[in-house]
Structure formats: C-alpha cells, structure tokens
Design a protein around this motif. Structure first.
Motif, PDB file in Angstrom:
ATOM      1  N   THR A  23       0.835  -1.203   0.000  1.00  0.00           N
ATOM      2  CA  THR A  23       0.000   0.000   0.000  1.00  0.00           C
ATOM      3  C   THR A  23       0.867   1.248   0.000  1.00  0.00           C
ATOM      4  N   VAL A 223      -7.122  -2.122   0.727  1.00  0.00           N
ATOM      5  CA  VAL A 223      -6.513  -1.413  -0.396  1.00  0.00           C
ATOM      6  C   VAL A 223      -5.985  -2.442  -1.393  1.00  0.00           C
ATOM      7  N   SER A 225      -3.607  -3.531  -3.703  1.00  0.00           N
ATOM      8  CA  SER A 225      -2.220  -3.127  -3.943  1.00  0.00           C
ATOM      9  C   SER A 225      -1.428  -4.235  -4.617  1.00  0.00           C
TER      10      SER A 225
END
Length: 292
Positions: A23, A223, A225
């Motif tokens: 991230t 997230v 990523s």
C-alpha cells in the motif's frame, strides 16, 4: 489520487515490509509522499535467516540493519527516518524477565510522543498508520508504538503543546495496520498443501485455534495493492537477517498472492473528516478537507 502525505510508524526495521508495504509503495508511485518512521534500530533482533547466521553479522548488527532498512525503503519508494531508540528485544520465559535498561519499551509514552509530534509537524501527514492496542502482536516495542502514537495524534495539532517542536499540524485519519489475517494465511496454506508442498503456516494457524479472534471483523479498509506485491517482496528480502527465504513471508509466490488475496488490510481507528465504511482507499474523504 495524489498529493497527500502518509506517515507509517513502526517499531523495528522490517516491520514496514510486512505490514502495509505494498500500500505504501502504491501511494508513493502515484505521487504521494510516504514516510516510514522507525522507532528502534532492531539491535536485539535475532538472526532469523540461517544463511545470515555467520561470523561478523551479529557483531555488526546495528550497521547491517540500517543498510537493510535503506534497501527496503528504496524498494518501496518511500522516505525514511529513525526515531533513535534501542530495541527492547522480545522477552522469553515464564515469568517474563524485565526489559533491558534503556530499551524502548521502558520509555515514557508521552516523551516518545513528543518526538513523534516533532516528526508529524515537520512532515505534516494527512494519514498516519500505526499498531492497534495489542501492538499487532504483544511485543513491548509495538505496544509502546501504539501508546505513543495515540498521544501524538491528539497533541500534534494542539498549538499550546510544545510550540518549540514546530507549527501545529492536525492529521486527519489514523489507521491500525493488520498484516496477519487468518483467512489469508489459511488460503495460502491450503494452496501449498493442494500442490503437495510443505506449508510453514501450520504452526501459526494452530495458535489461532487457541485464540480465534477474527481480525477481519475489525478491518474497515482494504486497499488493492497487488500491482506492488513485487515491491513488498523485494523489501522483505532486503531484510536478510530477519526474513528466512523458507519461511512464511516468502512461501507463497507473488502471483499466487495476487490471485488469492490482492489487498492489504487496515482499521480506521481515528478520523476527523467524513468518510463512509467500508473503504478501499486510506485517503478517502480527504479531497473535501481542503488541506495543503
């Protein structure tokens, strides 16, 4: 989304590479400023990679871990600063022995927070990442990071607090990073077993059975990523004294991780801007805040 600043506070060099690393690499690559603040030098960490357990390594562990940290920061594309405290080590035994004199875990939380406030006021992060009340796991240095981070979150924007540390700055969001998720590890374990391979995840999964707390129940923000998992792996490998190539961190290929679990997990613990949950972006809600 770019133009924001993210500060990740960690206890030891290598923590940043196992907790939210992809991230951070993602946000840095997208044009945001990302900084890792490492509180200790990791001086009392064991050598966990058998290939590095050789003469001259432990004798020079301070310099070696600084070099490892620099290489990991470069792999992630992030800025880095040291807070300068001494690693407490992980006490073993029953009862646990006292921490070594002068170690980070014995420092006064408010005094450590003052040091963090100075970094916050200088860097001016919109978002802070730290550990939860359990430290992610109950290492004394991780617990101290949590304690001091929460104090710093409250005090950094207080103009009456320690004005000599710089102009007050109020961060807008604070997250706990959750790098160890049982469901993720179970997926990786099952894949290795299905492929007829040995899994290093078994002992960790067994420990979870005796303490089956579900971290995913606390996660508010995932997230995606996956594109930056190679950066995360490179950063992990940079910490050669701490990361065993045959261990859990590197047992599952980047490609399999991208396929089975393409996100990193966080818990929104403190917030000063409107946002809605669940989130897929640590900077969600900041556009409307009008912060420089």
């Amino acid at each position: 989304m770019s133009g924001f600043r993210l500060l990740a506070i960690h206890a030891h060099p290598d923590d940043e590479s196992s907790k939210g690393a992809a991230t951070m690499a993602k946000y840095a690559a997208e044009g945001n400023r990302v900084m890792v603040l490492t509180c200790t030098g990791g001086e009392r960490g064991d050598i966990l990679n058998p290939a590095m357990d050789r003469p001259g390594v432990m004798e020079n562990i301070v310099g070696i871990r600084r070099e490892e940290m620099a290489a990991a920061a470069a792999a992630l594309g992030v800025e880095h600063v040291w807070l300068g405290h001494v690693d407490s080590g992980l006490p073993q035994g029953d009862p646990l022995p006292p921490l070594p004199e002068g170690s980070f875990g014995l420092e006064d939380g408010r005094e450590v927070a003052k040091e963090m406030v100075e970094v916050i006021r200088d860097f001016r992060p919109h978002v802070i990442i730290t550990y939860d009340e359990n430290g992610g796991y109950p290492h004394p240095d991780h617990l101290k990071v949590h304690e001091a981070s929460m104090i710093a979150w409250e005090l950094a924007g207080d103009e009456s607090f320690a004005p000599e540390l710089g102009k007050a700055w109020t961060p807008l969001k604070l997250y706990y990073t959750h790098g160890f998720v049982r469901q993720r590890m179970q997926m990786f374990h099952d894949r290795l077993i299905a492929e007829g391979k040995t899994s290093p995840y078994g002992p960790m999964l067994e420990r979870w059975e005796s303490n089956p707390a579900d971290i995913m129940a606390r996660v508010t923000t995932q997230v995606n990523s996956a594109e930056y998992f190679p950066n995360r792996e490179k950063a992990l490998i940079a910490h050669a004294t701490q990361i065993d190539p045959a261990g859990a961190f590197l047992a599952t290929s980047v490609e399999t991780q991208q396929q089975l679990w393409p996100t990193e997990e966080f818990e929104l613990a403190k917030v000063r801007v409107p946002t809605s949950l669940p989130e897929d972006d640590l900077f969600a809600g900041l556009d409307a805040a009008g912060y420089p």
